[in-house]
Each structure stands twice: as C-alpha cells, then as structure tokens.
Design an enzyme around this catalytic site. Structure first.
Site, PDB file in Angstrom:
ATOM      1  N   ARG A  40       0.810  -1.221   0.000  1.00 49.24           N
ATOM      2  CA  ARG A  40       0.000   0.000   0.000  1.00 49.24           C
ATOM      3  C   ARG A  40       0.843   1.270   0.000  1.00 49.24           C
ATOM      4  NH1 ARG A  40      -4.625  -1.977   4.275  1.00 49.24           N
ATOM      5  NH2 ARG A  40      -5.456  -3.483   2.814  1.00 49.24           N
ATOM      6  N   ARG A  76       1.350  -1.560   7.260  1.00 50.94           N
ATOM      7  CA  ARG A  76       0.674  -2.847   7.421  1.00 50.94           C
ATOM      8  C   ARG A  76       0.299  -3.409   6.053  1.00 50.94           C
ATOM      9  NH1 ARG A  76      -4.601  -4.306   7.156  1.00 50.94           N
ATOM     10  NH2 ARG A  76      -5.473  -2.213   7.301  1.00 50.94           N
TER      11      ARG A  76
HETATM   12  C1  LIG Z   1     -12.844   0.693   5.310  1.00 48.58           C
HETATM   13  C2  LIG Z   1     -11.872  -0.257   5.959  1.00 48.58           C
HETATM   14  C3  LIG Z   1     -11.666  -1.513   5.416  1.00 48.58           C
HETATM   15  C4  LIG Z   1     -10.763  -2.399   6.007  1.00 48.58           C
HETATM   16  N1  LIG Z   1     -10.579  -3.628   5.433  1.00 48.58           N
HETATM   17  C5  LIG Z   1      -9.717  -4.487   6.020  1.00 48.58           C
HETATM   18  C6  LIG Z   1      -9.519  -5.789   5.462  1.00 48.58           C
HETATM   19  O1  LIG Z   1     -10.119  -6.159   4.464  1.00 48.58           O
HETATM   20  N2  LIG Z   1      -8.655  -6.611   6.088  1.00 48.58           N
HETATM   21  C7  LIG Z   1      -7.971  -6.251   7.217  1.00 48.58           C
HETATM   22  O2  LIG Z   1      -7.223  -7.053   7.744  1.00 48.58           O
HETATM   23  N3  LIG Z   1      -8.162  -5.023   7.767  1.00 48.58           N
HETATM   24  C8  LIG Z   1      -9.011  -4.141   7.202  1.00 48.58           C
HETATM   25  N4  LIG Z   1      -9.183  -2.911   7.754  1.00 48.58           N
HETATM   26  C9  LIG Z   1      -8.582  -2.609   9.069  1.00 48.58           C
HETATM   27  C10 LIG Z   1      -9.415  -3.290  10.162  1.00 48.58           C
HETATM   28  O3  LIG Z   1     -10.788  -3.207   9.848  1.00 48.58           O
HETATM   29  C11 LIG Z   1      -9.213  -2.674  11.533  1.00 48.58           C
HETATM   30  O4  LIG Z   1      -7.856  -2.471  11.783  1.00 48.58           O
HETATM   31  C12 LIG Z   1      -9.751  -3.591  12.604  1.00 48.58           C
HETATM   32  O5  LIG Z   1     -11.082  -3.954  12.317  1.00 48.58           O
HETATM   33  C13 LIG Z   1      -9.667  -2.942  13.976  1.00 48.58           C
HETATM   34  O6  LIG Z   1     -10.273  -3.811  14.904  1.00 48.58           O
HETATM   35  P1  LIG Z   1     -10.232  -3.482  16.444  1.00 48.58           P
HETATM   36  O7  LIG Z   1     -11.018  -4.556  17.117  1.00 48.58           O
HETATM   37  O8  LIG Z   1      -8.846  -3.261  16.875  1.00 48.58           O
HETATM   38  O9  LIG Z   1     -10.989  -2.087  16.584  1.00 48.58           O
HETATM   39  P2  LIG Z   1     -12.500  -1.600  16.147  1.00 48.58           P
HETATM   40  O10 LIG Z   1     -13.193  -2.559  15.252  1.00 48.58           O
HETATM   41  O11 LIG Z   1     -12.303  -0.208  15.675  1.00 48.58           O
HETATM   42  O12 LIG Z   1     -13.266  -1.615  17.499  1.00 48.58           O
HETATM   43  C14 LIG Z   1     -13.060  -0.622  18.471  1.00 48.58           C
HETATM   44  C15 LIG Z   1     -14.002  -0.895  19.617  1.00 48.58           C
HETATM   45  O13 LIG Z   1     -13.632  -0.061  20.698  1.00 48.58           O
HETATM   46  C16 LIG Z   1     -14.766   0.604  21.205  1.00 48.58           C
HETATM   47  N5  LIG Z   1     -14.265   1.836  21.814  1.00 48.58           N
HETATM   48  C17 LIG Z   1     -13.361   2.715  21.329  1.00 48.58           C
HETATM   49  N6  LIG Z   1     -13.102   3.669  22.229  1.00 48.58           N
HETATM   50  C18 LIG Z   1     -13.859   3.394  23.300  1.00 48.58           C
HETATM   51  C19 LIG Z   1     -14.028   4.009  24.567  1.00 48.58           C
HETATM   52  N7  LIG Z   1     -13.347   5.109  24.918  1.00 48.58           N
HETATM   53  N8  LIG Z   1     -14.921   3.457  25.427  1.00 48.58           N
HETATM   54  C20 LIG Z   1     -15.614   2.340  25.104  1.00 48.58           C
HETATM   55  N9  LIG Z   1     -15.464   1.692  23.932  1.00 48.58           N
HETATM   56  C21 LIG Z   1     -14.602   2.233  23.052  1.00 48.58           C
HETATM   57  C22 LIG Z   1     -15.705   0.753  20.045  1.00 48.58           C
HETATM   58  O14 LIG Z   1     -17.018   0.900  20.511  1.00 48.58           O
HETATM   59  C23 LIG Z   1     -15.464  -0.597  19.336  1.00 48.58           C
HETATM   60  O15 LIG Z   1     -16.255  -1.584  19.946  1.00 48.58           O
HETATM   61  C24 LIG Z   1     -10.064  -2.005   7.160  1.00 48.58           C
HETATM   62  C25 LIG Z   1     -10.256  -0.744   7.696  1.00 48.58           C
HETATM   63  C26 LIG Z   1     -11.126   0.134   7.083  1.00 48.58           C
HETATM   64  C27 LIG Z   1     -11.239   1.525   7.620  1.00 48.58           C
END
Ligand SMILES: Cc1cc2nc3c(=O)[nH]c(=O)nc-3n(C[C@H](O)[C@H](O)[C@H](O)COP(=O)(O)OP(=O)(O)OC[C@H]3O[C@@H](n4cnc5c(N)ncnc54)[C@H](O)[C@@H]3O)c2cc1C
Length: 665
Positions: free
Chosen positions: A337, A463
């Site tokens: 990327r 990444r």
């Molecule tokens: C459009 C898009 C497409 C993508 N496609 C891919 C893909 O195809 N393959 C891939 O590997 N990655 C992909 N990514 C990256 C990937 O989606 C994310 O890195 C990953 O889903 C993050 O997961 P996470 O569980 O760490 O956080 P998130 O899914 O962002 O979850 C965060 C959680 O924390 C909670 N939260 C945050 N702050 C607080 C707070 N202060 N108090 C209480 N709760 C809070 C939210 O409510 C949520 O439940 C993509 C990203 C985007 C933007």
C-alpha cells in the site's frame, strides 16, 4: 525508562511454544474470582471477551456503539490473511512472517510477528467452526485471493464483507457468554479514564452515553481494544466514531505510545469531492487483484479528460501509463500500500491527476472483464464469442467477485465502474502506531493490556493488506487469553477490587469536571470546526509528504489550536441526555494532544518509511532515497528497544533502496 519487551529467548520459531509451556496459569476455579474489563468489542475486543469468558473469567465489556456488531471492524472488506498454503503456491509461516516484517519496512517486532504468522492458521479454523461464510472455490474448499506486497494467495474472504462476517462470528461467541452471565455487556458506554491503584490498572471510569451517568467499574486487569486513531486527520476511511480516547487516557496515566506518526495511507479510496465532506470511502485492496492502475501518458489527454472533452475509454493502450506495472514489474499493481500510495501521489503531484482537483488516478477493470469473459466462453464451450458476449460473461465474474464494492462506488460517484474506470486516490486508513506493548501485550502500566489496532506491535511502518483482522483476532482469540493468565496468577487471592477508594474518586472527579467544562463553556466554535482545522494541519504537514520546517510549524499550530479549543469550544445540549457533540468534544480534545505528539515523532524520525516521505530523503521522482537507522519507539520520548536480529541482511526491493546491512541490536 528502560522498556523491556519481554521477548523470550531461543530460536524465533520456538519462542511462542516454549513460552506458553512455561508461563503461569490460573486454574478454572480461581478464574471465577477474577474480573477483566475489556474496552472495545470490535474484532480484537470481541474475540478477547468471548475467549476470556469461555476460560472462566468474569468479563465486563464496553463499547460506545449500541451493539458490538457496529464496531468499525464491520467495515473491513477485503479479507484476512493466514499461512494455510491452500493454493500450494509456496506459502508458509516463515513467508507470512517475512512478508509482514519486510512490508513494514523492518520496523516491527519480529518475535510478535512470527507468533502472529504461527497462529494465523488457527484463526481460520476457529472462524469456520463459528460458521463464518468464507468464499469457497468450485470444489467447495476455502478460496483465497492476493493482497499487496506478497507473491502468494493467502487472503481468506467473504465477498467484500469479511470484517462483518468475522464480527458476527465473534459476536455470536460473545452472546453465548452474555447469556451464561460470564460477559456483562455495557453498550453505549464510553471509557473516559483508567484507574491505577498501587501502580496497577484496577478499573475504569465510564460514561453512560444515553443517561450521561458517570460510572466506576473495577477489575483485576483492563484490556484496551479501542481500535485506531486515523480520524486525527478528520477525513479518513475509519468509522466516524473511531477515536484515540481510551489509548490516550492510559497514555496520560503512564502507558507509553510507540510510533505515533506511522499512518497507513491506503491507495484505493474514492477521491475527496469537496470541503463539506466528513468521511472518505475505501475501495478494497482486493480490487488490485484485477484492476489496473493508470494515468494518461500525455498531458494533453489529462487536460482533455479534466475538461470533459475526452473520456478515459477514448485512450488507447499506448496512450496510458500503467505506472505500477512499469516501475515494479514483479509485483505490478499489487505492490504494498505505501508504495502504491506514494506512486499515485507522485503522478498527481507531477500533474497527471485525472479529476477536477487533480487528485485521482484510474483503476480499470476493462482487461479483467475481457480476460474473464474469454475464459468463461471457453468453459461454456462458446466458439468465437462476440465482443458483447465476452463483455457479458466477464462482467458477471467481476460482479460475483466485487459486486458490492462496484455498487458502493456507483452510489457515491454516480458512474458505472463496469463501463468506465474507477477514480481512486490515497487516503488515511490505519494507524500502525499505538500503545506500546510487550510480548504479553501488556502496556507499561502493569495489568493494562492493549490489543488489535490500538497497539503498535506487528506492522512496523506499513501494514500489509488483510493483516489487521488477522492481528486483532490473533490477539483476542489466541495470544492475550494465554499471556494475561501469567499476570493474573498473582491475583487469585486479591478478591473484589473496591471502587470506593481515593483513586476512583479522583479519576471520577476529573472526568466530571471536564464534562461540566464542555457544557458550561458556551464558546463560539463547534467541535467540528476544531477537528477540521486539526485534520488540515495533519494532512498538509504530517501527511504523506513531510519536511522539517512543516513539522515544526505543525507543532506550533496544533498547540495554538488546542489552546483556542479549550477557550472557545461550544458544546450544545446537556450532560444528562444522549449528546453526540459532548462525546465528540472529549475525543477531539484528545486528538488535539495526540496530534502534537504525532508531529513531534515525525520530526525526529529523519527517514522516509512506510507511507511517509521525509522530503529531505526522497529522490526527484518521489522514491525513498534513504532510510535512517532504525528508531523503534518514538524517539521524542523513548529510545532503545532490545530487538531480535533475525533478518540481518536485506535489500529493500520495492524502492530500489540500497540497504544491505541492517542490525537491530
Ligand atoms: C474501510 C476499511 C476496510 C478495512 N478492510 C480491512 C480488510 O479487508 N482486512 C484487514 O485485515 N483489515 C481491514 N481494515 C482494518 C481493520 O478493519 C481494523 O484495523 C480492525 O477492524 C480494527 O479492529 P479493532 O477490534 O482493533 O478495533 P474496532 O473494530 O475499531 O473496534 C473498536 C471498539 O472499541 C470501542 N471503543 C473505542 N473507544 C472506546 C471508549 N473510549 N470506550 C468504550 N469503547 C470504546 C468501540 O465501541 C469498538 O467496539 C479495514 C479498515 C477500514 C477503515
């Protein structure tokens, strides 16, 4: 402070197995007496909550959305990597490890990455067992596609909805534990501080976003799974609510931040259309499997297209510059990327951008449609198919692979991508930086962990596609549930943690005072006014192209903007109702602090790495000229991380950079 990564000794391939065999465990009867708070229920937090509860711990899970199903993870389109070698194309744990370290410009912690590659295969088995409907090939076996920066097909996918399907799997696993009473779910709750007692994380202060009530919650350990902070740029592909607050609050209480300025700029996003836009949309990287990226070769054609006098389809093959295929023949359109983004920017900066703003390149499926059409005609035994028939057959295949993405593009841009090339441009997408964690995924606050996109550990300066879902689920299903036991084994006799202590009192007071300030300030500018201004500084001065003077200006400008925010911000409504602006004010307040750290980190990194160009270190055609010595954690604050040195010798082929000898010691 000396950072101790706690990476186990021994050969890299044995580290995780040996480590797991020797760490302390908590027996099932004792787990019943231990509480764990998980902040965030996306793929990382959801999988961790379900697994910790399944193991017997009492989990309290928090999310600011109305359901774990709405976490930003749902947006992930393209897929999830795993070294299964189902294609028989030479994949292996080592190759996934190697690709990840190399793709990240050699700036990740190798021991963590090797473990990630090792457990990647388990993730697929786990998710299939949960019923995640991964795509299958004609014979019924799980299908794979390719993502950038690799030479194998190892990406498992569910059409363009992989994140959604994986999240439904984790959510189902969570629901089972919610029904058993092992997970207490706090939807619409926002963590606003961590509570540290005797040097250990022992709870959080959360706000009920519906009633406005401030609550104290205690636990023996706190896990932060709050996702990435790309919205510090205002415009990004992240969900509108994604923010840094949870990570930032623990940072202020002693958790170190690592590599804050490493941001992934994704090459295939729908270009910005104007000043009143609040969100950017990603077109999945999977499209680069079949789409070819180009701009016109000749400036007259660029101008004619911009003025509407010519269409892209009017240009012959000879009049097009497929610049990625030209510059990187081994990887072609599937370069990583960072490389694709820099190359697009370079072409647009040179004046070849194809839309009105000059910030767009084409992603073209015409060749793929013809290739698939001819293949289908052969399969269906159609002799001498007409062009129309080939088009019809080819479009059907493209639709089956990417239909929902094409539909999304058409709805936003109002152009049919089956007939005319898509327009794309790089946009902020993911933050590799984050909370520093050791091998156990523990931050520098004992008992406070960070997993998923919120931590920094696995992706270095860039990444690779489809590796975030892999990391989030590896952390949640297969790593944290082991490593947290090693810490909690000392807590089996601690008993319930009281919330009636001076530490909880002080943290609650601080949170309440900040909320009162926002409501009572009655200033002149909206929260978005400040967020937009911050985003512009970030993109212009801390974006893909950076230079010393610009970064110094950014630090001053952000600092001044922050002062103005705390004087003049206006938050309408009250604190005892559902008030989105109030919630956002707190998040933007934290972005304004993070932004400054970010710029300071970028300033001291005298290097071009990942999606970032230090202008002092690039050649005229926009390539990275040299990468300075490895600086692991933000040198602004901390230096000197012990490293494994498994990849001593390497040549970075992507940019023809001469970096032959490299030691991490
Ligand atoms: C459009 C898009 C497409 C993508 N496609 C891919 C893909 O195809 N393959 C891939 O590997 N990655 C992909 N990514 C990256 C990937 O989606 C994310 O890195 C990953 O889903 C993050 O997961 P996470 O569980 O760490 O956080 P998130 O899914 O962002 O979850 C965060 C959680 O924390 C909670 N939260 C945050 N702050 C607080 C707070 N202060 N108090 C209480 N709760 C809070 C939210 O409510 C949520 O439940 C993509 C990203 C985007 C933007």
């Amino acid at each position: 402070m000396a950072l101790d990564s706690k990476v186990p000794q021994g050969p890299i391939k044995d580290k995780w197995t040996d480590y797991k065999n020797h760490i302390d465990l908590v027996n099932p009867a004792n787990k019943r007496h231990i509480d764990v708070i998980v902040v965030g229920t996306g793929l990382a937090g959801g999988s961790a909550s379900a697994t910790l509860a399944e193991l017997g711990y009492n989990v309290k899970a928090f999310a600011y959305q109305d359901s774990p199903r709405r976490a930003h993870s749902i947006a992930a389109q393209g897929g999830i990597n795993a070294a299964k070698n189902y294609q028989g194309d030479g994949d292996s744990t080592y190759r996934l490890f190697y690709d990840t370290v190399k793709g990240g410009d050699y700036r990740s912690r190798e021991a963590n990455v090797y473990r990630l590659a090792e457990v990647s295969a388990n993730i697929i088995d786990q998710c299939v067992a949960q019923g995640v409907p991964f795509a299958r090939d004609y014979g019924g076996l799980l299908d794979n596609r390719s993502f950038g920066g690799v030479l194998v097909s190892r990406t498992f996918y569910a059409k363009g909805q992989t994140g959604q399907q994986l999240l439904l799997g984790a959510y189902s696993a969570m629901n089972r534990q919610i029904a058993r009473g092992k997970i207490e779910m706090f939807n619409r709750h926002e963590m606003l501080d961590v509570v540290v007692v005797d040097g250990k994380a022992r709870g959080i202060i959360a706000r009920n976003l519906v009633t406005g009530e401030i609550e104290r919650h205690s636990a023996h350990a706190v896990v932060i799974a709050s996702g990435g902070y790309g919205n510090v740029y205002f415009l990004s592909t992240n969900a509108m609510g994604s923010n840094v607050t949870a990570g930032w609050k623990i940072h202020k209480k002693g958790a170190h931040f690592a590599n804050p300025c490493y941001t992934q700029i994704h090459p295939t996003c729908i270009p910005r259309s104007g000043d009143y836009q609040s969100k950017l949309t990603l077109m999945s990287e999977s499209l680069r499997n079949d789409g070819r990226i180009w701009v016109p070769k000749n400036m007259e054609d660029v101008l004619a297209i911009r003025e509407g006098k010519k269409k892209p389809t009017d240009l012959s093959e000879a009049e097009r510059d497929y610049y990625l295929e030209r510059r990187y023949p081994a990887f072609g359109n599937l370069v990583p990327r960072d490389v694709a983004s820099r190359a697009a920017k370079e072409r647009c900066d040179a004046g070849y951008g194809v839309n009105a703003t000059g910030e767009a390149v084409y992603l073209d499926f015409a060749s793929a449609i013809i290739r698939y059409g001819n293949e289908q005609a052969k399969i269906k035994n159609i002799k001498n198919p007409s062009d129309t028939k080939v088009q019809e057959l080819g479009k059907a295949i493209v639709k089956a692979k990417y239909g929902n993405l094409f539909q999304m593009y058409e709805k936003i841009v109002d152009e049919n991508p089956y007939e005319t090339p898509m327009m794309i441009y790089p946009a902020v997408h993911y933050t590799m930086g984050g909370v520093w964690v050791d091998y156990n995924l523990m931050t520098t606050i004992p008992g406070c962990y960070a997993i998923g996109e919120a931590n920094f550990s696995d992706h270095g300066a860039n990444r690779l596609g489809a590796s975030a879902l892999m990391q989030g689920l590896a952390d949640g299903y297969f790593v944290l549930p082991y490593t947290i036991g090693d810490y909690l084994a000392d807590d089996i006799r601690t008993g319930k943690i009281s919330t009636d202590t001076p530490e909880f009192e002080a943290a609650e007071k601080e949170v309440s005072e900040r909320i009162e300030f926002f409501i009572n300030n009655k200033g002149t500018h909206s929260v978005d006014y400040y967020h937009k201004k911050l985003g512009k500084i970030m993109w212009d001065k801390c974006g893909m192209s950076r230079n010393e003077a610009g970064l110094k200006e950014a630090i001053e400008e952000i600092s001044a903007l922050r002062k103005d925010f705390w004087k003049n911000v206006n938050v309408p409504g009250t604190a005892t109702e559902y008030n989105e602006q109030l919630a956002k004010a707190g998040r933007v307040g934290d972005f304004l602090e993070l932004g400054e750290l970010f710029a300071k980190d970028a300033l001291v990194r005298e290097e071009s790495a990942g999606g970032h160009f230090r202008e002092e270190y690039q050649t005229e055609d926009g390539e990275a000229k040299r990468i300075k010595e490895f600086q692991f954690v933000s040198a602004w604050e901390y230096k000197g991380e012990p490293k494994d040195a498994v990849l001593h010798k390497e040549e970075l082929v992507y940019d023809n950079i001469e970096v032959k000898e490299r030691s991490y010691k």
